[in-house]
Design an enzyme around this catalytic site. Structure first.
Site, short mmCIF file in Angstrom:
data_model
loop_
_atom_site.label_atom_id
_atom_site.label_comp_id
_atom_site.label_asym_id
_atom_site.label_seq_id
_atom_site.Cartn_x
_atom_site.Cartn_y
_atom_site.Cartn_z
N LYS A 13 0.84 -1.21 0.00
CA LYS A 13 0.00 0.00 0.00
C LYS A 13 0.87 1.26 0.00
O LYS A 13 0.66 2.17 -0.80
CB LYS A 13 -0.93 0.02 1.24
CG LYS A 13 -1.81 -1.20 1.38
CD LYS A 13 -2.71 -1.13 2.61
CE LYS A 13 -1.98 -1.14 3.93
NZ LYS A 13 -1.30 -2.40 4.26
N ARG A 88 -9.87 0.52 8.54
CA ARG A 88 -9.35 -0.80 8.91
C ARG A 88 -10.39 -1.63 9.63
O ARG A 88 -10.11 -2.76 10.01
CB ARG A 88 -8.18 -0.59 9.84
CG ARG A 88 -6.85 -0.98 9.22
CD ARG A 88 -5.78 -0.69 10.24
NE ARG A 88 -4.59 -1.41 9.98
CZ ARG A 88 -3.55 -0.89 9.33
NH1 ARG A 88 -3.58 0.33 8.87
NH2 ARG A 88 -2.48 -1.63 9.17
N ARG A 127 12.24 -5.43 5.21
CA ARG A 127 12.04 -4.00 4.97
C ARG A 127 12.87 -3.13 5.94
O ARG A 127 12.97 -3.42 7.12
CB ARG A 127 10.55 -3.70 5.18
CG ARG A 127 10.19 -2.26 5.12
CD ARG A 127 8.71 -2.08 5.08
NE ARG A 127 8.02 -2.57 6.27
CZ ARG A 127 6.72 -2.49 6.44
NH1 ARG A 127 5.97 -1.99 5.51
NH2 ARG A 127 6.17 -2.94 7.54
N ARG A 161 11.04 -0.84 11.54
CA ARG A 161 9.88 -0.52 12.36
C ARG A 161 9.79 -1.44 13.57
O ARG A 161 10.08 -2.62 13.48
CB ARG A 161 8.61 -0.64 11.51
CG ARG A 161 8.29 0.63 10.78
CD ARG A 161 7.22 0.49 9.76
NE ARG A 161 6.02 -0.20 10.20
CZ ARG A 161 4.93 -0.30 9.46
NH1 ARG A 161 4.89 0.24 8.25
NH2 ARG A 161 3.87 -0.95 9.88
N ARG A 172 -0.50 -8.78 13.45
CA ARG A 172 -1.05 -7.84 12.45
C ARG A 172 -1.82 -8.62 11.38
O ARG A 172 -2.86 -8.17 10.90
CB ARG A 172 0.07 -7.01 11.83
CG ARG A 172 0.53 -5.89 12.76
CD ARG A 172 1.92 -5.40 12.42
NE ARG A 172 2.04 -4.81 11.10
CZ ARG A 172 3.21 -4.61 10.49
NH1 ARG A 172 4.34 -4.96 11.07
NH2 ARG A 172 3.23 -4.07 9.29
P1 AP5 Z 1 4.87 -1.60 1.82
O1 AP5 Z 1 4.53 -0.75 0.65
O2 AP5 Z 1 5.63 -0.97 2.96
O3 AP5 Z 1 3.56 -2.35 2.35
P2 AP5 Z 1 2.33 -1.80 3.18
O4 AP5 Z 1 1.12 -2.46 2.63
O5 AP5 Z 1 2.34 -0.29 3.19
O6 AP5 Z 1 2.70 -2.42 4.58
P3 AP5 Z 1 2.65 -1.85 6.04
O7 AP5 Z 1 3.40 -2.84 6.88
O8 AP5 Z 1 3.11 -0.42 6.11
O9 AP5 Z 1 1.14 -1.93 6.31
P4 AP5 Z 1 0.42 -2.02 7.65
O10 AP5 Z 1 -0.96 -1.91 7.17
O11 AP5 Z 1 0.75 -3.17 8.51
O12 AP5 Z 1 1.06 -0.78 8.46
P5 AP5 Z 1 0.52 0.66 8.86
O13 AP5 Z 1 1.70 1.54 8.93
O14 AP5 Z 1 -0.64 1.06 8.03
O15 AP5 Z 1 5.68 -2.87 1.28
C1 AP5 Z 1 6.27 -3.80 2.18
C2 AP5 Z 1 7.64 -4.26 1.61
O16 AP5 Z 1 7.42 -5.01 0.43
C3 AP5 Z 1 8.56 -3.11 1.24
O17 AP5 Z 1 9.87 -3.45 1.58
C4 AP5 Z 1 8.40 -2.97 -0.29
O18 AP5 Z 1 9.59 -2.51 -0.89
C5 AP5 Z 1 8.08 -4.41 -0.69
N1 AP5 Z 1 7.13 -4.48 -1.80
C6 AP5 Z 1 6.03 -3.71 -2.00
N2 AP5 Z 1 5.38 -4.09 -3.13
C7 AP5 Z 1 6.07 -5.14 -3.63
C8 AP5 Z 1 5.91 -6.00 -4.76
N3 AP5 Z 1 4.89 -5.83 -5.63
N4 AP5 Z 1 6.82 -6.99 -4.96
C9 AP5 Z 1 7.88 -7.16 -4.09
N5 AP5 Z 1 8.08 -6.37 -3.00
C10 AP5 Z 1 7.21 -5.38 -2.77
O19 AP5 Z 1 -0.06 0.38 10.32
C11 AP5 Z 1 0.78 0.04 11.40
C12 AP5 Z 1 -0.02 -0.04 12.69
O20 AP5 Z 1 -0.63 1.23 13.00
C13 AP5 Z 1 -1.19 -1.03 12.74
O21 AP5 Z 1 -0.75 -2.35 13.04
C14 AP5 Z 1 -2.05 -0.42 13.85
O22 AP5 Z 1 -1.53 -0.70 15.14
C15 AP5 Z 1 -1.91 1.07 13.61
N6 AP5 Z 1 -2.94 1.61 12.69
C16 AP5 Z 1 -2.70 2.21 11.48
N7 AP5 Z 1 -3.86 2.58 10.90
C17 AP5 Z 1 -4.85 2.21 11.76
C18 AP5 Z 1 -6.26 2.32 11.71
N8 AP5 Z 1 -6.89 2.86 10.64
N9 AP5 Z 1 -6.98 1.82 12.75
C19 AP5 Z 1 -6.35 1.28 13.82
N10 AP5 Z 1 -5.02 1.15 13.94
C20 AP5 Z 1 -4.26 1.62 12.90
#
Ligand code: AP5
Length: 224
Positions: A13, A88, A127, A161, A172
């Protein structure tokens, strides 16, 4: 343009959202980044959410809904935005609908990245990012051009992270399946959900997303 990017942790994402920012001149609203900034600043909110975040659980709907409404109302969102990590839960999706209706806004597309769980663990485990400018890298898929040196700012200071450890990642993924996946039928029923293969290389995922968005701009989006 107003878009939601959905998908489990590590689905890509953030990677795709950053590209869309450059391509469409709209802002990325990553709730994960907002929480990480709050924790890094040591604010009351940051302290309140730290334990929940680091365990890989969801921060409460109330906090997240308030946070995103405040952000959407800022002037830089007027041209549009990409929601990355929000909604979410179904409650967040319903609150978003109500909030957008209140402000006379509508969604253009909800794009879900479909991925295989095994690949997610590999993606997340590899990552890391530059501590200075935030550029993201991956040990296998996207290494800095010169080992140990950021391509963009030249720093040799990299970070991982706190929620990218094995225990938190597994939590997660469980949380995603239990609380976030039910959002997919919610948007499918509204006819605005498009699924894209997130297992393809980054450039191919980008092409698929651009295809969806180009259909949106031509007014021919249908649910899938
Ligand atoms: P990346 O693009 O970083 O993936 P992502 O989907 O953004 O993953 P996240 O881990 O950031 O998502 P998340 O939803 O767990 O975290 P968030 O910060 O939102 O890609 C991952 C890796 O793969 C990278 O190294 C990239 O280079 C590689 N890659 C990407 N695409 C690829 C491809 N096609 N092929 C190969 N490699 C690829 O949330 C974190 C925490 O915050 C949650 O756990 C929760 O505690 C809290 N939180 C956030 N939002 C909310 C909400 N709305 N409600 C409640 N709690 C929340």
């Amino acid at each position: 343009m107003r878009i939601i990017l959905l998908g489990p942790p590590g689905a890509g994402k953030g990677t795709q959202a950053k590209r869309l920012v450059d391509k469409y001149g709209i802002v990325q609203l990553s709730t994960g980044d907002m929480l990480r900034e709050a924790m890094a600043s040591g604010s009351a909110l940051g302290q309140q959410v730290k334990q929940t975040y680091e365990a890989g659980r969801l921060v409460s709907d109330d906090i997240m809904i308030r946070m995103i409404e405040d952000r959407i109302m800022q002037p830089d969102c007027a041209r549009g935005f990409i929601l990355d990590g929000f909604p979410r839960t179904v409650a967040q999706a319903e609150a978003l609908d109500a909030m957008m209706a209140r402000h006379g806004l509508s969604l253009d597309a909800v794009i879900a990245l479909k991925v295989d769980e095994k690949a997610l663990i590999e993606r997340i485990a590899g990552r890391f990012s530059c501590k200075v400018c935030g550029t993201g890298y991956h040990e296998t898929f996207h290494r800095p051009k010169t080992d140990g040196k950021c391509d963009i700012c030249g720093s040799s200071d990299f970070i991982r992270r706190k929620d990218d450890n094995a225990t938190a990642v597994s939590e997660r993924l469980n949380v995603y399946n239990a609380q976030t996946a039910p959002i997919l039928p919610y948007y499918a029923k509204k006819g605005c959900l498009k699924q894209v293969d997130g297992m393809a290389p980054v450039a191919d995922v980008a092409v698929a997303i651009d295809g969806v968005l180009s259909a949106v701009t031509q007014g021919v989006l249908h649910g899938s």
